[in-house]
Design an enzyme around this catalytic site. Structure first.
Site, PDB file in Angstrom:
ATOM      1  N   HIS A 156       0.857  -1.182   0.000  1.00  0.00           N
ATOM      2  CA  HIS A 156       0.000   0.000   0.000  1.00  0.00           C
ATOM      3  C   HIS A 156       0.901   1.243   0.000  1.00  0.00           C
ATOM      4  CE1 HIS A 156       0.534  -0.882   4.415  1.00  0.00           C
ATOM      5  NE2 HIS A 156       1.014   0.344   4.314  1.00  0.00           N
TER       6      HIS A 156
HETATM    7  C1  T46 Z   1       3.148   0.664   6.776  1.00  0.00           C
HETATM    8  C2  T46 Z   1       3.933  -0.581   6.924  1.00  0.00           C
HETATM    9  C3  T46 Z   1       5.410  -0.341   6.951  1.00  0.00           C
HETATM   10  C4  T46 Z   1      -3.516  -0.515  13.882  1.00  0.00           C
HETATM   11  O1  T46 Z   1      -4.599  -0.733  14.470  1.00  0.00           O
HETATM   12  N1  T46 Z   1      -2.733   0.543  14.276  1.00  0.00           N
HETATM   13  C5  T46 Z   1      -1.549   0.811  13.668  1.00  0.00           C
HETATM   14  O2  T46 Z   1      -0.873   1.783  14.061  1.00  0.00           O
HETATM   15  C6  T46 Z   1      -1.128  -0.014  12.583  1.00  0.00           C
HETATM   16  C7  T46 Z   1       0.186   0.275  11.868  1.00  0.00           C
HETATM   17  C8  T46 Z   1      -1.917  -1.065  12.200  1.00  0.00           C
HETATM   18  N2  T46 Z   1      -3.086  -1.296  12.855  1.00  0.00           N
HETATM   19  C9  T46 Z   1      -3.908  -2.465  12.443  1.00  0.00           C
HETATM   20  C10 T46 Z   1      -4.491  -2.399  11.053  1.00  0.00           C
HETATM   21  C11 T46 Z   1      -4.577  -3.876  10.667  1.00  0.00           C
HETATM   22  O3  T46 Z   1      -5.787  -4.401  11.178  1.00  0.00           O
HETATM   23  O4  T46 Z   1      -3.033  -3.607  12.459  1.00  0.00           O
HETATM   24  C12 T46 Z   1      -3.406  -4.517  11.435  1.00  0.00           C
HETATM   25  C13 T46 Z   1      -2.232  -4.865  10.551  1.00  0.00           C
HETATM   26  O5  T46 Z   1      -1.836  -3.672   9.822  1.00  0.00           O
HETATM   27  P1  T46 Z   1      -1.349  -3.714   8.292  1.00  0.00           P
HETATM   28  O6  T46 Z   1      -1.987  -4.839   7.573  1.00  0.00           O
HETATM   29  O7  T46 Z   1      -1.574  -2.346   7.719  1.00  0.00           O
HETATM   30  O8  T46 Z   1       0.226  -3.999   8.481  1.00  0.00           O
HETATM   31  P2  T46 Z   1       1.371  -3.902   7.376  1.00  0.00           P
HETATM   32  O9  T46 Z   1       2.574  -4.512   7.963  1.00  0.00           O
HETATM   33  O10 T46 Z   1       0.917  -4.389   6.065  1.00  0.00           O
HETATM   34  O11 T46 Z   1       1.626  -2.311   7.201  1.00  0.00           O
HETATM   35  C14 T46 Z   1       2.185  -1.582   8.282  1.00  0.00           C
HETATM   36  C15 T46 Z   1       1.481  -0.230   8.424  1.00  0.00           C
HETATM   37  O12 T46 Z   1       0.074  -0.415   8.546  1.00  0.00           O
HETATM   38  C16 T46 Z   1       1.756   0.693   7.268  1.00  0.00           C
HETATM   39  O13 T46 Z   1       1.376   2.008   7.608  1.00  0.00           O
HETATM   40  O14 T46 Z   1       3.590   1.579   6.118  1.00  0.00           O
HETATM   41  O15 T46 Z   1       3.587  -1.358   8.089  1.00  0.00           O
END
Ligand code: T46
Length: 140
Positions: free
Chosen positions: A56
């Site tokens: 993303h």
């Molecule tokens: C990014 C890369 C480097 C939260 O509730 N609070 C938070 O601060 C974050 C970061 C995530 N979440 C929740 C949202 C999803 O339900 O945690 C779950 C997993 O997040 P996500 O699928 O977005 O994780 P990544 O590793 O794909 O992405 C993350 C960050 O979301 C993003 O901003 O740049 O790490």
């Protein structure tokens, strides 16, 4: 010295490292070693070897990624060029700014990705669709 990795300002940052016979310590101060005030910290860990995270971009968020343990690769794309950075050192950070697509993969065993963010979590700031990301990168 900061090393640019994309034309949009994303770059590698070197952090202070204080080493003596007891080991090493790295410290990060907002707006000093990281180019923004830090509003949020999170960390990613226990990632299976074959999994990809990210996929993303953000419309309005700056972040710094640090491999505080182990290593992983970050593929980044500003809509014009794409490059892959390996993070494997706790005294180095990858600063992601502007509209930057990111994909993190090849996490080693026990890898921990520490992320410093310029703002609080906001699901509406995410661009999950690559075609939408490309469209936005043409107008920004
Ligand atoms: C990014 C890369 C480097 C939260 O509730 N609070 C938070 O601060 C974050 C970061 C995530 N979440 C929740 C949202 C999803 O339900 O945690 C779950 C997993 O997040 P996500 O699928 O977005 O994780 P990544 O590793 O794909 O992405 C993350 C960050 O979301 C993003 O901003 O740049 O790490």
């Amino acid at each position: 010295m900061a090393e640019p990795v994309l034309d949009n300002g994303s770059q590698l940052l070197d952090f202070p490292k204080l080493t003596d016979e007891r080991g090493s310590l790295t410290f990060l101060e907002g707006s000093e070693h990281v180019p923004f005030d830090i509003r949020r910290v999170y960390y990613i860990y226990d990632v299976p070897k074959n999994q990809t995270r990210g996929e993303h971009a953000h419309e309005d968020l700056d972040q710094v990624l640090v491999a505080v343990s182990g290593q992983f690769k970050v593929e980044i794309d500003d809509g014009r060029s794409r490059t892959t950075v390996t993070l494997d050192s706790p005294d180095e950070g990858l600063y992601l700014t502007g509209l930057t697509w990111r994909e993190m993969r090849a996490f080693s065993e026990h890898a921990v990705c520490l992320v410093l963010a310029s703002d609080y979590y906001d699901e509406d700031d995410y661009v999950h669709n690559y075609e939408e990301f490309q469209r936005l990168s043409r107008v920004k």
